[in-house]
Structures are given as structure tokens and as C-alpha cells.
Design an enzyme around this catalytic site. Structure first.
Site, short mmCIF file in Angstrom:
data_model
loop_
_atom_site.label_atom_id
_atom_site.label_comp_id
_atom_site.label_asym_id
_atom_site.label_seq_id
_atom_site.Cartn_x
_atom_site.Cartn_y
_atom_site.Cartn_z
N GLN A 252 4.14 7.16 2.55
CA GLN A 252 3.47 6.29 3.50
C GLN A 252 3.29 4.92 2.85
O GLN A 252 2.74 4.81 1.75
CB GLN A 252 2.12 6.89 3.90
CG GLN A 252 2.25 8.14 4.76
CD GLN A 252 2.70 7.81 6.18
OE1 GLN A 252 1.92 7.44 7.03
NE2 GLN A 252 4.00 7.95 6.42
N SER B 5 3.37 10.86 8.46
CA SER B 5 3.93 11.81 7.50
C SER B 5 4.89 12.81 8.12
O SER B 5 4.82 13.10 9.32
CB SER B 5 2.79 12.56 6.79
OG SER B 5 2.07 11.69 5.95
N TRP C 177 0.83 -1.21 0.00
CA TRP C 177 0.00 0.00 0.00
C TRP C 177 0.87 1.26 0.00
O TRP C 177 1.90 1.31 0.66
CB TRP C 177 -0.87 -0.02 1.25
CG TRP C 177 -1.56 1.28 1.58
CD1 TRP C 177 -1.05 2.33 2.28
CD2 TRP C 177 -2.90 1.65 1.22
NE1 TRP C 177 -1.99 3.35 2.38
CE2 TRP C 177 -3.13 2.95 1.74
CE3 TRP C 177 -3.93 1.01 0.52
CZ2 TRP C 177 -4.35 3.61 1.58
CZ3 TRP C 177 -5.14 1.67 0.36
CH2 TRP C 177 -5.34 2.95 0.89
N ASN D 205 0.29 5.67 0.31
CA ASN D 205 -0.52 6.89 0.29
C ASN D 205 0.38 8.12 0.34
O ASN D 205 1.24 8.27 -0.54
CB ASN D 205 -1.66 6.90 1.30
CG ASN D 205 -1.31 6.76 2.75
OD1 ASN D 205 -1.01 5.65 3.23
ND2 ASN D 205 -1.36 7.84 3.51
N ASP D 206 0.25 9.03 1.29
CA ASP D 206 0.83 10.36 1.22
C ASP D 206 2.32 10.38 0.88
O ASP D 206 3.11 9.62 1.45
CB ASP D 206 0.68 11.08 2.56
CG ASP D 206 -0.75 11.15 3.04
OD1 ASP D 206 -1.66 10.77 2.27
OD2 ASP D 206 -0.96 11.59 4.19
N TRP E 125 -4.61 0.16 3.98
CA TRP E 125 -3.90 0.98 4.96
C TRP E 125 -3.64 0.16 6.21
O TRP E 125 -4.51 -0.56 6.69
CB TRP E 125 -4.73 2.22 5.28
CG TRP E 125 -4.03 3.23 6.13
CD1 TRP E 125 -3.21 4.23 5.71
CD2 TRP E 125 -4.09 3.34 7.55
NE1 TRP E 125 -2.76 4.98 6.77
CE2 TRP E 125 -3.28 4.45 7.92
CE3 TRP E 125 -4.74 2.63 8.57
CZ2 TRP E 125 -3.12 4.86 9.25
CZ3 TRP E 125 -4.57 3.02 9.88
CH2 TRP E 125 -3.77 4.13 10.21
N GLU F 214 -4.77 18.14 7.30
CA GLU F 214 -3.57 17.31 7.28
C GLU F 214 -2.54 17.93 6.33
O GLU F 214 -2.84 18.81 5.52
CB GLU F 214 -3.89 15.88 6.81
CG GLU F 214 -4.78 15.10 7.77
CD GLU F 214 -4.92 13.65 7.37
OE1 GLU F 214 -4.70 12.79 8.25
OE2 GLU F 214 -5.22 13.35 6.20
N ARG G 114 0.17 16.46 13.88
CA ARG G 114 0.93 15.65 12.93
C ARG G 114 1.35 16.40 11.67
O ARG G 114 0.98 17.52 11.42
CB ARG G 114 0.10 14.43 12.53
CG ARG G 114 -1.27 14.68 11.90
CD ARG G 114 -1.90 13.33 11.58
NE ARG G 114 -3.24 13.43 11.03
CZ ARG G 114 -4.36 13.33 11.74
NH1 ARG G 114 -4.31 13.15 13.04
NH2 ARG G 114 -5.55 13.40 11.15
N ASP G 115 2.15 15.66 10.87
CA ASP G 115 2.54 16.01 9.50
C ASP G 115 3.47 17.23 9.43
O ASP G 115 3.19 18.21 8.73
CB ASP G 115 1.31 16.25 8.62
CG ASP G 115 0.33 15.10 8.66
OD1 ASP G 115 0.74 13.99 9.05
OD2 ASP G 115 -0.85 15.31 8.31
#
Length: 470
Positions: A42, A83, A23, A25-26, A50, A200, A149-150
Site C-alpha cells: 500500500q 490490499s 507513505w 503500509n500493508d 495515508w 483485516e 476487503r483484502d
């Protein structure tokens, strides 16, 4: 009819990064260093949904061809690696470099799997990002929150700035540091713009204004719900950076009006004056349901950013970073009426059109055309709209909101309207008005749907140029 075979492994897009397995993602930690673009992301290597997040890693010299490297920051039973960002600490302000060489420094959100607590951790690399050493005194920033976060770190004059979100409060928090290790709070921004979903993946970029020597600061913020096409998306604020505080000077706008553009962030240290961003090409509405076998998830093409002035408003413009390609079909200065099939078939290609309405009410580019299937990029001159129609784009039944028409206001133009459409195995990215309006959508047509067509309705359009590159 010319048919151009795929130059890609079976089942994979040609021009978009995908992981070997698992998987994605970001995008995380985007950085240009020693001639390489580093794309961290990610990643859950052992599942196509996820799960426990690690940082995957790939490198490129041109943002088009990518080589995947081993996982950079693996998750553990106690900690998931969410992230964050990477910077080159050129002056070794952190003291973590060796031999007088500044290290690469990653700041990322560590999620405690027992408590759900989100704190900011640091790791550094002295071998061009191939291996990473966690900081002995982690976390470097912790406020006791489960929705903090991030972090995105930038260099501003003589200091480091970090922007990150208090997700549930829909705010971007700014912290400052002299050494990347010790952080103090400087400012807050928000809520503003879209606040339907949690915030985010913020980023703060300095973007040039076209035709001038001026710049403006742009704050990117991704939102989990409420985007124009439904579900998640990325909004932006144009403004000023006053000391350590960002202030917006105009209303929020959307970066992309398609359904599949999220968590866009920029490459630290990229050469040139235009920032380069890349995003995850999916939507949390259905990301875990799209057709997949041994991997799921891809990135958009990279995009260089400028600002274009329209009256009192600065609009973000996106210029795709694409392979040169081979010009296989070109038409110039012709009147177009009805639907015309092009003598080219391709799964992956790029189309560039320059068109004026003439007497027509609508202009269309049809891609991935096959029996009962096509995706349509269109301009409706009468309604003042542009869009993508993926209602007959192949597999759609996996989610009730996937088969849809996505629209955006047509960009103003004083002459021919320029469209650039990047087509790949499972995606269509439309840059309309020379990148002033952008729509990004995933599509899942059958393997035999490789046709291309162009159309004008309700009259004849003036097609100044149509070029197809493969």
C-alpha cells in the site's frame, strides 16, 4: 572499541524495505516467481500520510536486498487500490496468459471513491509483474458492501480459494473458483479470538509441525484494536481445512507481542516447506506521527514459519530471514553479573544470545545505547516474562502511548534460552526462545546512540554464547 559505519543511505534502515518516497503500509501481493520475490505494498507516493492508495512494487532475490520498481497499480480519482494478493496461474486457468504461459494474477480490493463501495478486482501480468492489465469485466466479486476487503488467494487441490473479510462483522469469508474470474461463496469463519477492532488482511497458510511430517492450517487475521501492546496487531488460529471450510482447533494467539507488526501475509509460491511472511512495521495508533522526512513506513524482516508442539497446543514459531553479517564479537561460557558494555558500536546489527538464569532474576540486552538513551530486550526469570522496554529509546513524545514496556509470557525451555535480536536504524525485532515469542518495536534514538551492552541483575547469569554480527 570497534565502530562499524552504516552501509545504507542516510536516514534509512539497512535491513528493512522502505519506499523511495511517500507513505507505505500493508504488504500486498507477496509472490515468488521466476527467482524473484515480489513485494507489493500500500503506497501513497506523493505524501507521507495515508492517502489515495496505489500498489507500490519492489523485488528481491534473497528477501534482504530490495530494488524498488515503478508503481504497479496506480490509484485514480474514481478508484483506490486497496490490499490483495498475487498468484501465478501456472495452468492458465484464467485464460489470460499468452503463448502457453500462465500469467501472474492480482486480486485486490477496489474502493469506489464516490460511494465507498469495496469490490474485488482482477489484473494480470505477462511480463513478470512489471506491467498490469485490468480485467475488462471488473469487478469479479461484488456484494455491495463498504467493508468487504483484502482478498488472499491460494491454490487448494484443483481449485482456487479466496479468503477475505467482512471487516465490521469480524468474519473471514471463503470463496472458491476454477478460473480466478468467477467466484462462489463457500464458508464463513468468526467472530473468534480478538474482535475489539475490525478484521483485516486474512491469510490461510499450511505450516509444518517441527520434528514431524505433520502440517496444520493456520489462519492469520489482523485486528485494528485490542492487540497486546495496544492498537492493532495480528492474531492467528491453528486448525484444519475441511473441504473449503476452515475450523479452529485451539484458542487464538498473537503472532507478535510488540506494538509494530500488522497485516502479516505470506509469499505465494515461496520455495521450501516453511511459509514466508512479512508485515508492516507500524501501528495505526501513531503511524502518521512517527518521525519522517521524505518517506514514512517500513516492512519487518521476512520470517519463515513452523509450528512447535507444547502439550496439546501448537504454537507458531518465527525464524527471521537475515543477512549473514560479519561476526565482530563473541563471548562463550561466562558468568555475567551487572551491566557490561560491549566493545562494539553499530546502528544496525544482529545479536544472538544463549543464556541460563544461574542465580540471576533478570537478563538484558541493551541496544542503541547513547546519552540518556537505550532500548532494552529482557528476560525476567522470576516473573516468567520477556519484553522490550522503549521508554528511553529516543524520540517518544509524538504519541502518549509510544514510550512503553511491551511484554509476553516467557517461552518454556529445558536448557539455555536463545534470543536473536535484529537491530536497525529505527527498529528492534526480538525472537526469543528460538522464535517462539516475538516482539517488534519501532525506536527513534539519536544518531550517536550506537552502543551495545549486556546485563544480569539480582545475581549472575550463565551466558553460554553471545555473538554480535554487523
Amino acid at each position: 572499541m570497534s565502530t562499524f559505519p552504516d552501509r545504507r543511505p542516510p536516514g534509512r534502515p539497512r535491513d528493512h524495505f522502505t519506499p523511495r518516497r511517500g507513505w507505505l503500509n500493508d504488504p500486498n501481493g507477496l509472490v515468488h516467481h521466476e527467482g524473484e520475490y515480489h513485494l507489493f505494498f500500500q503506497h501513497s507516493p506523493d505524501t507521507i500520510v495515508w492517502g489515495p492508495m496505489s500498489w507500490g512494487h519492489a523485488v528481491s532475490t534473497d528477501l534482504v536486498e530490495w530494488s524498488e520498481l515503478p508503481v504497479a497499480l496506480p490509484s485514480t480519482e474514481a478508484e483506490h487500490m486497496w490490499s490483495g494478493s498475487v498468484v501465478h496461474d501456472v495452468a492458465n486457468s484464467s485464460g489470460l496468459g499468452t503463448g502457453g504461459t500462465g500469467p501472474l494474477v492480482a486480486l485486490f480490493t477496489s474502493r469506489d471513491t464516490t460511494t465507498g463501495r469495496q469490490s474485488q478486482h482482477l489484473a494480470h501480468s505477462v511480463d513478470d509483474g512489471r506491467t498490469w492489465e485490468p480485467h475488462a469485466s471488473n469487478p469479479v466479486l461484488d456484494i455491495g458492501s463498504t467493508a468487504f476487503r483484502d482478498p488472499k488467494v491460494i491454490r487448494q487441490d484443483d481449485r482456487w480459494l479466496m479468503v477475505l473479510v467482512l471487516a465490521d462483522e469480524r468474519t473471514v469469508e471463503t470463496y472458491r473458483s476454477s478460473d480466478l474470474l468467477h467466484w462462489e461463496h463457500a464458508a464463513s469463519f468468526g467472530p473468534e479470538g480478538s474482535a475489539d477492532g475490525v478484521w483485516e488482511c486474512p491469510d490461510l497458510v499450511r505450516v509444518p509441525v517441527e520434528g514431524t511430517d505433520a502440517y496444520a492450517h493456520v489462519l492469520l487475521v489482523s485486528v485494528l484494536a485490542g492487540a497486546p501492546a495496544g492498537g492493532c496487531g495480528t492474531q492467528y488460529f491453528v486448525g484444519t481445512l475441511e473441504g473449503d471450510r476452515f475450523r479452529s482447533t485451539q484458542r487464538a494467539m498473537w503472532m507478535d507481542h510488540g506494538a509494530d507488526f500488522y497485516a502479516a501475509v505470506s509469499y505465494s509460491g515461496s520455495p521450501g516447506v516453511m511459509p514466508v511472511v512479512q508485515a508492516w512495521m507500524s501501528n495505526w495508533l501513531y503511524a502518521d506521527r512517527v518521525p519522517a522526512t521524505d518517506f514514512r513506513g517500513s516492512m519487518t524482516v521476512a520470517r519463515r514459519l513452523t509450528l512447535r508442539r507444547r502439550g496439546d497446543t501448537l504454537t507458531l514459531v518465527q525464524h527471521p530471514v537475515v543477512r549473514q553479517g560479519l561476526l565482530v564479537h563473541e563471548v562463550t561460557d561466562t558468568e555475567l553479573a551487572g551491566v557490561v558494555r560491549l566493545p562494539v558500536e553499530a546502528t544496525a546489527c544482529r545479536l544472538v544470545a544463549e543464556v541460563e538464569p544461574g542465580t540471576s532474576g533478570r537478563f538484558e540486552l541493551h541496544v542503541r545505547v547513547g546519552p540518556g538513551e537505550r532500548t532494552v530486550v529482557w528476560v525476567d526469570w522470576t516473573a516468567g516474562l520477556v519484553g522490550i522496554d522503549r521508554t528511553t529509546a529516543g524520540a517518544t513524545a509524538f504519541h502518549p502511548q509510544f514510550a512503553a514496556v511491551h511484554t509476553a509470557p516467557a517461552p518454556p525451555t529445558d536448557g539455555p534460552l536463545r534470543l536473536e535480536v535484529v537491530v536497525d536504524l529505527s527498529s528492534v525485532e526480538a525472537f526469543i526462545g528460538d522464535g517462539e515469542r516475538v516482539l517488534t518495536d519501532q525506536v527513534f534514538p539519536g544518531g550517536s546512540s550506537t552502543g551495545l551492552a549486556v546485563a544480569a541483575h539480582e545475581g549472575a547469569a550463565t551466558l553460554h554464547r553471545l555473538a554480535v554480527y554487523v
